[in-house]
Design a protein around this motif. Structure first.
Motif, PDB file in Angstrom:
ATOM      1  N   VAL A  56     -16.680  -7.143  -3.482  1.00  0.00           N
ATOM      2  CA  VAL A  56     -16.159  -8.482  -3.722  1.00  0.00           C
ATOM      3  C   VAL A  56     -16.574  -8.918  -5.122  1.00  0.00           C
ATOM      4  CG1 VAL A  56     -16.156 -10.879  -2.949  1.00  0.00           C
ATOM      5  CG2 VAL A  56     -16.329  -9.024  -1.268  1.00  0.00           C
ATOM      6  N   VAL A  57     -15.588  -9.282  -5.939  1.00  0.00           N
ATOM      7  CA  VAL A  57     -15.838  -9.710  -7.314  1.00  0.00           C
ATOM      8  C   VAL A  57     -15.507 -11.198  -7.420  1.00  0.00           C
ATOM      9  CG1 VAL A  57     -15.341  -9.283  -9.745  1.00  0.00           C
ATOM     10  CG2 VAL A  57     -15.151  -7.414  -8.092  1.00  0.00           C
ATOM     11  N   ALA A  58     -16.463 -11.973  -7.926  1.00  0.00           N
ATOM     12  CA  ALA A  58     -16.251 -13.426  -8.020  1.00  0.00           C
ATOM     13  C   ALA A  58     -17.048 -13.969  -9.199  1.00  0.00           C
ATOM     14  CB  ALA A  58     -16.676 -14.107  -6.722  1.00  0.00           C
ATOM     15  N   ASP A  59     -16.710 -15.201  -9.620  1.00  0.00           N
ATOM     16  CA  ASP A  59     -17.435 -15.799 -10.742  1.00  0.00           C
ATOM     17  C   ASP A  59     -18.689 -16.517 -10.251  1.00  0.00           C
ATOM     18  OD1 ASP A  59     -16.662 -18.213  -9.662  1.00  0.00           O
ATOM     19  OD2 ASP A  59     -15.208 -18.685 -11.220  1.00  0.00           O
ATOM     20  N   LYS A  60     -19.387 -17.163 -11.160  1.00  0.00           N
ATOM     21  CA  LYS A  60     -20.684 -17.759 -10.838  1.00  0.00           C
ATOM     22  C   LYS A  60     -20.597 -18.888  -9.817  1.00  0.00           C
ATOM     23  CE  LYS A  60     -20.537 -20.632 -15.046  1.00  0.00           C
ATOM     24  NZ  LYS A  60     -19.349 -20.003 -15.635  1.00  0.00           N
ATOM     25  N   GLY A  61     -19.388 -19.433  -9.601  1.00  0.00           N
ATOM     26  CA  GLY A  61     -19.236 -20.472  -8.591  1.00  0.00           C
ATOM     27  C   GLY A  61     -19.477 -19.975  -7.185  1.00  0.00           C
TER      28      GLY A  61
ATOM     29  N   LYS B 154       0.836  -1.206   0.000  1.00  0.00           N
ATOM     30  CA  LYS B 154       0.000   0.000   0.000  1.00  0.00           C
ATOM     31  C   LYS B 154       0.871   1.257   0.000  1.00  0.00           C
ATOM     32  CE  LYS B 154      -4.083  -1.844   2.378  1.00  0.00           C
ATOM     33  NZ  LYS B 154      -4.824  -1.916   3.664  1.00  0.00           N
ATOM     34  N   GLU B 155       1.936   1.248   0.818  1.00  0.00           N
ATOM     35  CA  GLU B 155       2.809   2.412   0.918  1.00  0.00           C
ATOM     36  C   GLU B 155       3.587   2.652  -0.372  1.00  0.00           C
ATOM     37  OE1 GLU B 155       5.359   1.648   4.210  1.00  0.00           O
ATOM     38  OE2 GLU B 155       3.788   1.840   5.735  1.00  0.00           O
ATOM     39  N   GLN B 156       4.105   1.593  -0.974  1.00  0.00           N
ATOM     40  CA  GLN B 156       5.040   1.747  -2.088  1.00  0.00           C
ATOM     41  C   GLN B 156       4.378   1.683  -3.462  1.00  0.00           C
ATOM     42  OE1 GLN B 156       8.235  -1.087  -1.558  1.00  0.00           O
ATOM     43  NE2 GLN B 156       8.621  -0.476   0.556  1.00  0.00           N
ATOM     44  N   TYR B 157       3.281   0.959  -3.562  1.00  0.00           N
ATOM     45  CA  TYR B 157       2.666   0.770  -4.876  1.00  0.00           C
ATOM     46  C   TYR B 157       1.257   1.348  -4.973  1.00  0.00           C
ATOM     47  CZ  TYR B 157       6.550  -2.411  -5.612  1.00  0.00           C
ATOM     48  OH  TYR B 157       7.807  -2.943  -5.735  1.00  0.00           O
ATOM     49  N   GLY B 158       0.768   1.918  -3.868  1.00  0.00           N
ATOM     50  CA  GLY B 158      -0.561   2.511  -3.903  1.00  0.00           C
ATOM     51  C   GLY B 158      -1.656   1.499  -4.128  1.00  0.00           C
ATOM     52  N   ARG B 159      -1.530   0.358  -3.442  1.00  0.00           N
ATOM     53  CA  ARG B 159      -2.547  -0.687  -3.604  1.00  0.00           C
ATOM     54  C   ARG B 159      -3.939  -0.124  -3.348  1.00  0.00           C
ATOM     55  NH1 ARG B 159      -1.780  -6.109  -0.487  1.00  0.00           N
ATOM     56  NH2 ARG B 159      -1.293  -6.926  -2.561  1.00  0.00           N
ATOM     57  N   ARG B 160      -4.857  -0.381  -4.284  1.00  0.00           N
ATOM     58  CA  ARG B 160      -6.256  -0.005  -4.117  1.00  0.00           C
ATOM     59  C   ARG B 160      -7.051  -1.285  -3.875  1.00  0.00           C
ATOM     60  NH1 ARG B 160      -4.545   2.420  -8.737  1.00  0.00           N
ATOM     61  NH2 ARG B 160      -5.776   0.983 -10.000  1.00  0.00           N
ATOM     62  N   ASN B 161      -7.620  -1.406  -2.694  1.00  0.00           N
ATOM     63  CA  ASN B 161      -8.337  -2.643  -2.403  1.00  0.00           C
ATOM     64  C   ASN B 161      -9.793  -2.401  -2.037  1.00  0.00           C
ATOM     65  OD1 ASN B 161      -7.861  -1.519   0.066  1.00  0.00           O
ATOM     66  ND2 ASN B 161      -6.877  -3.301   0.978  1.00  0.00           N
ATOM     67  N   THR B 162     -10.390  -1.339  -2.636  1.00  0.00           N
ATOM     68  CA  THR B 162     -11.841  -1.213  -2.526  1.00  0.00           C
ATOM     69  C   THR B 162     -12.492  -2.356  -3.295  1.00  0.00           C
ATOM     70  OG1 THR B 162     -11.735   1.192  -2.330  1.00  0.00           O
ATOM     71  CG2 THR B 162     -13.835   0.259  -3.015  1.00  0.00           C
ATOM     72  N   VAL B 163     -11.944  -2.661  -4.459  1.00  0.00           N
ATOM     73  CA  VAL B 163     -12.390  -3.815  -5.241  1.00  0.00           C
ATOM     74  C   VAL B 163     -11.430  -4.973  -4.981  1.00  0.00           C
ATOM     75  CG1 VAL B 163     -12.824  -4.719  -7.552  1.00  0.00           C
ATOM     76  CG2 VAL B 163     -13.388  -2.342  -7.018  1.00  0.00           C
ATOM     77  N   VAL B 164     -11.953  -6.088  -4.481  1.00  0.00           N
ATOM     78  CA  VAL B 164     -11.128  -7.267  -4.243  1.00  0.00           C
ATOM     79  C   VAL B 164     -11.716  -8.437  -5.025  1.00  0.00           C
ATOM     80  CG1 VAL B 164     -10.282  -6.547  -1.995  1.00  0.00           C
ATOM     81  CG2 VAL B 164     -12.397  -7.825  -2.110  1.00  0.00           C
ATOM     82  N   PHE B 165     -10.843  -9.162  -5.707  1.00  0.00           N
ATOM     83  CA  PHE B 165     -11.255 -10.315  -6.501  1.00  0.00           C
ATOM     84  C   PHE B 165     -11.019 -11.582  -5.695  1.00  0.00           C
ATOM     85  CE2 PHE B 165     -10.012  -6.918  -9.323  1.00  0.00           C
ATOM     86  CZ  PHE B 165     -11.036  -6.881 -10.255  1.00  0.00           C
ATOM     87  N   TYR B 166     -11.944 -12.528  -5.828  1.00  0.00           N
ATOM     88  CA  TYR B 166     -11.816 -13.781  -5.072  1.00  0.00           C
ATOM     89  C   TYR B 166     -12.105 -14.968  -5.987  1.00  0.00           C
ATOM     90  CZ  TYR B 166     -12.496 -17.437  -1.587  1.00  0.00           C
ATOM     91  OH  TYR B 166     -12.391 -18.609  -0.861  1.00  0.00           O
TER      92      TYR B 166
END
Length: 619
Positions: free
Chosen positions: A285-290, A194-206
C-alpha cells in the motif's frame, strides 16, 4: 451495396455457391433485387485443394472490401428558398441535425470490457420496459464528452446514434439497479482489466479527496454529506472518497465516507470494504504522509502486507531530524555540468513504538516493530519550499517595524515569521501595543529542513536469492515483506513516486473532463449511484489514455471527441463529418475504428457502430 452468399445442393452431390449483389429497388423502401456476380462448384474447389466454405467466404470479404473502396457519388439538391422557422413562443427554433461520433471510442472500450453483457445478463430479470444498457451507455458517454446533469443528458440523447426511445424517469430509474450491482460491477471491471491489460496490483496506491454539494445543511447521522475540511476550502457539506489505483495508473476501486471523516481514518475501512483482497494476497500500500498513522501501519502489518508511506520531516522527533541533517552515509547525485549536488539518498532500519486503542477493551496499547526508513534530499523540492515560502516572508518584512495591538500567536502566513510579544530578559511584558520584529531564527530553522523527506516502509529484499523462484515472489517474515531479490532504497523511492498519478486522476474527476462536482443529488442512493457512474466513466477515460500511451491529456481527448460530429444533410440519409483533428485520427487508428471519409451514408455509420460492439481486444 451489400453482398450475400446462397447455396444450391445438386442431386449429383455437388454444391453450387453463389455470391449475389443485393441492392434496393429505386423508389421503394423494402424491395430488394439480387444479381449474381460469381458462382463456384464445391467439387471443383475440392479438386483444386481448396476448402469450399473458406474460399467462398474469403471471396465474399474481397467483394466487401472492394465495395468500401469504390468511389460513390450522389446527386444532392438543396432548397435555397427554405426559411428559418419560429416556435410557438416566437423564438427561433434551433434545429441541430448533427450527431456525435466521439462516443465510438468509448463504445469500443465499453464492449471490449463486456459491460453490455454484464448489464443485459441482469436486466432480463427486472420488470422494466426500458433498456438499461442503452441508458447506461448514454450516461457514461455524456459524462465523458460533455458532463452535465441527468436531465441535460436526456435532453441531448438525440446526439447519439441508435435507440433513444426512453423518458427522463427511465434515466433516474436506471440508477437504482446499477447501485445494487455495484460490487459485482467493480469486480467485473477489475477482472476484465486484468485479462486484457495485464493489471499488476501488487502495488496499490491510495489517496483521499472530497467533493462538495451545493447545499448549506448537512445530512442526518446516516447520511454522507457533512461539513469537513474541504480541498477547495469551501463551507459547503462534502463527501470523502478514497481511491485505489494500480501501477499502470488505472483506477481499481473506491469507497465513500461521511464528509467529516478524517483522511487518515479512511484507509483501514477502505481496505476492509473494497474488492481488493488484502487478507490472503500480498500487497504494498502506497500513500502520502496523510495516511501515516500507527493504526494504519498496524492494520497493514496485521494483514501481512507491505507499505510505502511518507512522513513529514518537520513533524519528526529530534533523533530523526538529526539523522537527516547528518552528512554521513549520503549517496549523492551531481549535475554533470555544474557539479552541484541535486539529489541525496540514505537509509536506516530502526525500531519504532506504535500506540493504538484496542478494539475489545478500548484501552491504549503499545508495541514496537522494526521499520526501514529512506531519507531523501532533493534540490528541486528545496527550491520549491523556498518559493512557496517567499510570499509570506516578503509580507513579514513589510510588517516589520509596524505597531499592533493584536497579541494572538499564529503559525500561518506572515505571522509565522514575526515576533509579536515584547520580551525583556525572556519575560513577557504587558503593553498596550507592540512592534513587529522579523524572526530570523525561525526562518533559519525552517530552511535547514528544506528539500528533505522520509519514506517509511517494511518492504525489503534479500541477499539469499532463490534462483528457482520468481524475483517478484515475496513472503512475510519478522514484520517485513521480503522479495526474492534486492530492493534498493531508490526502488522504494520509485514506488512512492507513482503516487502522483492518483493526484492527477483526482484532477481529472474534479476540474478536468469529468467535472464530477458539484453534486446536485439529495437522496443517498442517488448520490452513491452518481459516484458509481462517474467512477466507471473515469475507468473508461483512463483506459483510453493508457491505450494512447498517455500521449494526450484527458482534456485534449474530451475536446476532440466531443467535437467529432457528423451533420445530416437536409432530406437525405447522408452525413458530413464536421470536425476532425490529429487526436481523433490517432484514437481511431489505435482502436481500429474505420472512419476516414468526409461523407458517410447512414448505413455506413450503422456498420461502424456495429463494429465497436465486437468483444475482440487488440493491444
Amino acid at each position: 451495396m451489400a453482398y450475400k452468399i446462397t447455396k444450391n445442393k445438386l442431386k449429383n452431390g455437388d454444391t453450387i455457391y453463389y455470391i449475389n449483389q443485393v441492392s434496393r429497388v429505386p423508389g421503394t423502401k423494402n424491395k430488394h433485387k439480387q444479381v449474381m456476380v460469381e458462382k463456384f462448384s464445391a467439387n471443383e474447389l475440392i479438386l483444386e485443394g481448396k476448402d469450399p466454405e473458406s474460399y467462398v467466404n474469403d471471396k465474399m470479404s474481397e467483394y466487401k472490401e472492394a465495395a468500401l473502396e469504390e468511389v460513390k457519388s450522389l446527386t444532392y439538391t438543396v432548397d435555397l428558398t427554405k426559411k428559418l422557422t419560429l416556435s410557438n413562443n416566437g423564438d427561433l427554433q434551433v434545429v441541430d441535425d448533427s450527431k456525435n461520433l466521439g462516443f465510438l471510442a468509448y463504445s469500443t472500450l465499453y464492449h471490449q470490457l463486456e459491460l453490455d453483457e454484464f448489464i443485459n445478463n441482469r436486466r432480463r430479470y427486472l420488470d422494466c420496459t426500458f433498456n438499461i444498457n442503452v441508458i447506461f451507455q448514454h450516461l457514461l458517454y455524456s459524462r465523458l464528452l460533455w458532463p452535465a446533469s441527468k436531465k441535460k443528458t436526456w435532453e441531448h440523447k438525440e446526439k447519439f446514434f441508435g435507440d433513444t426511445d426512453y423518458d427522463i424517469q427511465h434515466v433516474y430509474r436506471t440508477l437504482d439497479p446499477l447501485l445494487k450491482w455495484r460490487t459485482d460491477f467493480l469486480k467485473h471491471l477489475d477482472r476484465k482489466i486484468k485479462e486484457q491489460y495485464g493489471r499488476r496490483n501488487t502495488v496499490v496506491f491510495y489517496d483521499v479527496t472530497n467533493y462538495y454539494f451545493e447545499i448549506d445543511e448537512k445530512d442526518e447521522e446516516d447520511g454522507l454529506r457533512n461539513k469537513g475540511v474541504s480541498k477547495e476550502h469551501r463551507p459547503n457539506p462534502i463527501i470523502q472518497m478514497g481511491l485505489f489505483m494500480d501501477e499502470l495508473g488505472l483506477p481499481i476501486t473506491y469507497e465513500l465516507f461521511r464528509g467529516n471523516t478524517n483522511d487518515c481514518s479512511t484507509l483501514a475501512n477502505a481496505m476492509d470494504e473494497c474488492i481488493i483482497d488484502f487478507s490472503t494476497s500480498k500487497k504494498i500500500v502506497v500513500a502520502d504522509k496523510g495516511m501515516m498513522s500507527y493504526y494504519n501501519i498496524l492494520k497493514i502489518r496485521n494483514d501481512h502486507n507491505g507499505y510505502v508511506i511518507s512522513q513529514s520531516i518537520r513533524k519528526s522527533d529530534e533523533d530523526t531530524v538529526a539523522f537527516a541533517l547528518n552528512d554521513k552515509d549520503w549517496k549523492e547525485l551531481k549535475d554533470e555540468k555544474t557539479e552541484e549536488v541535486i539529489y541525496k539518498i540514505k537509509e536506516r532500519t530502526i525500531p519504532r513504538t506504535a500506540r493504538s486503542y484496542g478494539d475489545v477493551d478500548n484501552s491504549k496499547h503499545s508495541g514496537s516493530y522494526n521499520e526501514r526508513q529512506v531519507f531523501i534530499w532533493s534540490k528541486k523540492y528545496a527550491d520549491r519550499a523556498k518559493h512557496d515560502r517567499q510570499d509570506a516572508i516578503d509580507k513579514a518584512h513589510e510588517a516589520t517595524g509596524k505597531k499592533s495591538k493584536d497579541f494572538k500567536d499564529s503559525c500561518y502566513g506572515k505571522n509565522k515569521y514575526l515576533i509579536k510579544k515584547p520580551l525583556v530578559n525572556g519575560e513577557t511584558v504587558d503593553a498596550d501595543e507592540f512592534e513587529y520584529i522579523f524572526d530570523e531564527n525561525k526562518l533559519k530553522e525552517e530552511e535547514k529542513l528544506d528539500g528533505y523527506y522520509i519514506i517509511c516502509t517494511n518492504v525489503v529484499g534479500t541477499d539469499k536469492i532463490n534462483e528457482d523462484c520468481s524475483p517478484d515472489k515475496c513472503w512475510y517474515k519478522d514484520g517485513f515483506l521480503t522479495f526474492n531479490r534486492k530492493v534498493s532504497a531508490q526502488e522504494i523511492v520509485d514506488i512512492y513516486g507513482g503516487l502522483w498519478k492518483i493526484e492527477e486522476t483526482f484532477k481529472v474527476s474534479k476540474t478536468g473532463m469529468l467535472n464530477l462536482r458539484p453534486v446536485f443529488h439529495s437522496k443517498q442512493d442517488r448520490i452513491r449511484a452518481h459516484f458509481l457512474l462517474c467512477f466507471i466513466s473515469l475507468v473508461l477515460e483512463r483506459l483510453l489514455e493508457f491505450r494512447m500511451n498517455w500521449k494526450y491529456s484527458s482534456k485534449q481527448i474530451q475536446e476532440s471527441l466531443s467535437s467529432f460530429s457528423a451533420v445530416q444533410m437536409d432530406n437525405s440519409n447522408i452525413y458530413q463529418i464536421s470536425y476532425y483533428d490529429i487526436v481523433i485520427k490517432e484514437i481511431l487508428t489505435t482502436l481500429g475504428i474505420d472512419v476516414d471519409r468526409k461523407f458517410l451514408l447512414q448505413s455506413d455509420i450503422r456498420r461502424i457502430v456495429g463494429k465497436t460492439k465486437k468483444k475482440i481486444y487488440e493491444q
